[in-house]
Design a protein around this motif. Structure first.
Motif, mmCIF file in Angstrom:
data_model
loop_
_atom_site.group_PDB
_atom_site.id
_atom_site.type_symbol
_atom_site.label_atom_id
_atom_site.label_comp_id
_atom_site.label_asym_id
_atom_site.label_seq_id
_atom_site.Cartn_x
_atom_site.Cartn_y
_atom_site.Cartn_z
ATOM 1 N N GLY A 1 0.548 -1.453 0.112
ATOM 2 C CA GLY A 1 0.018 -0.344 -0.247
ATOM 3 C C GLY A 1 0.565 0.867 -0.058
ATOM 4 N N LYS A 2 1.867 1.489 1.071
ATOM 5 C CA LYS A 2 2.793 2.650 0.983
ATOM 6 C C LYS A 2 3.731 2.867 -0.374
ATOM 7 N N LEU A 3 3.889 1.254 -0.956
ATOM 8 C CA LEU A 3 4.601 1.578 -2.690
ATOM 9 C C LEU A 3 3.732 2.121 -2.951
ATOM 10 N N MET A 4 2.729 1.782 -3.221
ATOM 11 C CA MET A 4 1.856 1.872 -4.442
ATOM 12 C C MET A 4 1.601 4.003 -4.394
ATOM 13 N N ALA A 5 1.227 4.432 -3.179
ATOM 14 C CA ALA A 5 1.635 5.267 -2.957
ATOM 15 C C ALA A 5 2.233 6.293 -3.121
ATOM 16 N N ILE A 6 3.715 5.619 -3.097
ATOM 17 C CA ILE A 6 4.437 6.233 -3.584
ATOM 18 C C ILE A 6 5.206 6.407 -5.301
ATOM 19 N N ALA A 7 4.355 5.424 -5.488
ATOM 20 C CA ALA A 7 5.066 5.370 -7.305
ATOM 21 C C ALA A 7 3.520 6.307 -7.793
ATOM 22 N N ASN A 8 2.301 6.363 -7.424
ATOM 23 C CA ASN A 8 1.614 7.731 -7.283
ATOM 24 C C ASN A 8 1.858 8.949 -7.297
ATOM 25 N N SER A 9 2.351 9.304 -5.890
ATOM 26 C CA SER A 9 3.141 10.534 -6.008
ATOM 27 C C SER A 9 3.778 10.811 -6.785
ATOM 28 N N TYR A 10 4.939 10.228 -7.196
ATOM 29 C CA TYR A 10 5.630 10.293 -7.925
ATOM 30 C C TYR A 10 5.300 10.554 -9.706
#
Length: 436
Positions: A81-90
Motif C-alpha cells: 500500500g505504501k509503495l503504491m502511494a509512493i509510485a502514484n505520487s511520483y
C-alpha cells in the motif's frame, strides 16, 4: 530514494521483462494506474493492450515506452500500500498522472525497489516531452517524496558509506546456476547505472569482478566491424563459457552506442574523484617494503580493486582501479604517469632496490675503510719491534689483514696473527731471563 528513468522503442520488451520476473517468482505486480480494473482481475494480454492502443495514437513517437525504477535503502521494507502511494505520487509529480502504468515490486536485489512501466503518448495523441526530466521533475519529486513519506534521504549518503562495503550485493555469476540472460541482466542493471566508467576496458574492470564481460570480438570479426556487442559469462579462470548474448536482446539495450554515450557523460563527472585513489596509493608507498601483491591487498582494504591487463605472453601492460566507494573507474595512466602499470611496477621494484642498496652500502663501508699508515713507533708498541722503522708499513696485504681484524663485529681469542703472537711470547721470555 533513488529514481532511474529509461525510455525504449519496445513496449513489449519492458512489459515482458517485468512479467517474466513475476513468473520466475522474483517479482509481483502490486498495482496499476488509469486501468479499467485491478491488476489481479486482468490477464497479461489486457495489461499490454492498454499500452499498445494508446501508443498507437501517435506513430511518430519512436521511443514510446517508459521504464522507471524507484530504489530504497536496505532498511526500508514498506507494505504494498505504501509503495503504491509512493509510485502514484511520483508519477503525478513528473507529469504522468493521466498515463496508464503498472507497478511491480522486485525481490531480486538486496535493496527494496519497484519498477513502473508506462508510455509517452497521451490520450489525445500528444507526446510527453521527457528532455531533462531526470534532472528536473524527477529530482524535485524525489526530494518531496522523501520528506512527505519519511524515507531515507539519498543525497549525501555516499560520503558516509563504509569504505569496505562491496559495491553491490550480488554475487559472482556462476554458469548453470540460473538462466544466463537473467544472471547477466542482474549484473548489468546494477553496474551500468551505478558506476562511472569512460571506456569499455574500464567497464569490464567492474563487470569481470562478477564474471561478466562486454565483448566486441577481435578486430577482424564481423561483430566488431558492425560495431556490435555481446555479453559473456566467465568462469573462475576468466575464460568465456556458454553462449554469448547480444546486447540488443536485453530490455534496456545496453549496446555499444548506448555505452559510448555513457563514456562521454561519465568522463566529465568523475574527474573530481581521482584524488582518493591517488592518496590511497601514495600512502601505501610510504611503507619501506612493498610488492605488487601487498599493494593489491592494501588497496582492497580501502575499497579499491586493482585489475591488471596482460598480453598473451603474460606481460603487464595496463592497470585499472575500481573505487567502490566513489563508484568510479580509472585507467592508471588517467590518474597520472606515476600510477600507470609500468610506474607502479617500478615503484614496487625501486623500494626493494633502495633497501638492498642500503644494505650493500653498509657492508661496503665496513669492508672498505681507509686507514692512514700508522707511525712506526706506535706499530712497534702495539705489535712488536719488527714493525720498528716501518718494516711492514709498505705491505698492503698486511694492512688489509689488520683492517679486517680491527673491524670484525665479534672478535675471538685468535684474532691476532700467529706471527704477532710469536713475537709477544718471545718478548715475555726475555723479560723472565733478565729477572733470573
Amino acid at each position: 530514494m533513488v529514481a532511474i528513468i529509461k525510455t525504449g522503442h519496445s513496449i513489449h520488451s519492458i512489459f515482458n521483462y517485468n512479467e517474466n520476473k513475476v513468473k520466475q517468482g522474483v517479482a509481483e505486480c502490486i498495482g496499476e494506474g488509469n486501468y479499467p480494473m485491478d491488476v489481479d482481475k486482468m490477464s497479461d494480454t489486457m495489461k499490454l493492450n492498454r499500452f499498445l492502443k494508446q501508443a498507437a495514437l501517435n506513430d511518430n513517437v519512436k521511443r514510446n515506452s517508459v521504464h522507471i525504477s524507484l530504489n530504497f535503502d536496505p532498511s526500508e521494507n514498506y507494505s504494498n500500500g505504501k509503495l503504491m502511494a509512493i509510485a502514484n505520487s511520483y508519477m503525478e509529480k513528473i507529469g504522468f498522472r493521466e498515463q496508464p502504468y503498472l507497478v511491480y515490486q522486485h525481490y531480486d536485489s538486496a535493496h527494496p525497489h519497484i519498477h513502473i512501466t508506462s508510455i509517452k503518448v497521451r490520450a489525445d495523441g500528444s507526446r510527453i516531452d521527457m528532455h531533462n526530466i531526470g534532472r528536473n521533475q524527477s529530482e524535485t519529486a524525489r526530494k518531496e517524496i522523501e520528506k512527505s513519506f519519511g524515507l531515507v534521504v539519498a543525497e549525501g549518503r555516499r560520503k558516509n558509506h563504509n569504505k569496505e562495503l562491496q559495491p553491490i550485493s550480488i554475487g559472482k555469476v556462476k554458469y548453470g546456476r540460473i538462466q544466463s540472460k537473467k544472471a547477466i541482466s542482474n549484473v548489468l542493471s546494477q553496474v551500468l547505472t551505478s558506476y562511472r566508467y569512460a571506456s569499455l576496458a574500464e567497464l569490464n574492470a567492474v563487470l569481470k569482478q562478477y564474471n561478466v564481460l562486454a565483448d566486441r570480438g577481435n578486430e577482424n570479426s564481423r561483430i566488431f566491424k558492425a560495431k556490435g556487442l555481446v555479453y559473456r559469462i566467465l568462469d573462475d579462470d576468466g575464460k568465456s563459457i556458454g553462449v554469448p548474448i547480444k546486447a540488443s536482446d536485453f530490455y534496456y539495450t545496453p549496446t555499444l552506442k548506448f555505452l559510448e554515450k555513457k563514456f562521454i557523460s561519465n568522463a566529465t563527472t568523475k574527474t573530481s574523484d581521482k584524488s582518493r585513489i591517488k592518496n590511497v596509493i601514495d600512502k601505501a608507498f610510504l611503507r619501506t617494503k612493498m610488492s605488487m601483491t601487498e599493494l593489491v591487498v592494501l588497496l582492497e582494504k580501502e575499497g579499491i580493486n586493482t585489475v591488471f591487463r596482460k598480453n598473451a605472453e603474460g606481460l603487464l601492460y595496463g592497470i585499472t582501479y575500481v573505487d567502490h566507494t566513489t563508484k568510479c573507474v580509472f585507467n592508471g595512466s588517467a590518474l597520472g604517469k606515476e600510477y600507470s602499470a609500468k610506474a607502479i611496477q617500478d615503484r614496487c621494484t625501486s623500494i626493494r632496490l633502495v633497501e638492498q642498496k642500503t644494505t650493500d652500502s653498509n657492508t661496503e663501508k665496513s669492508q672498505n675503510i681507509t686507514f692512514e699508515t700508522p707511525n712506526s713507533e706506535i706499530m712497534a708498541t702495539l705489535f712488536g719491534s719488527d714493525f720498528q722503522n716501518n718494516k711492514y708499513v709498505g705491505s698492503n696485504t698486511l694492512m688489509r689483514q689488520l683492517a679486517a681484524i680491527l673491524t670484525e663485529s665479534q672478535q675471538t681469542a685468535n684474532y691476532i696473527p700467529n706471527q704477532l703472537k710469536g713475537k709477544k711470547k718471545k718478548k715475555k721470555r726475555r723479560g723472565q731471563s733478565d729477572n733470573q
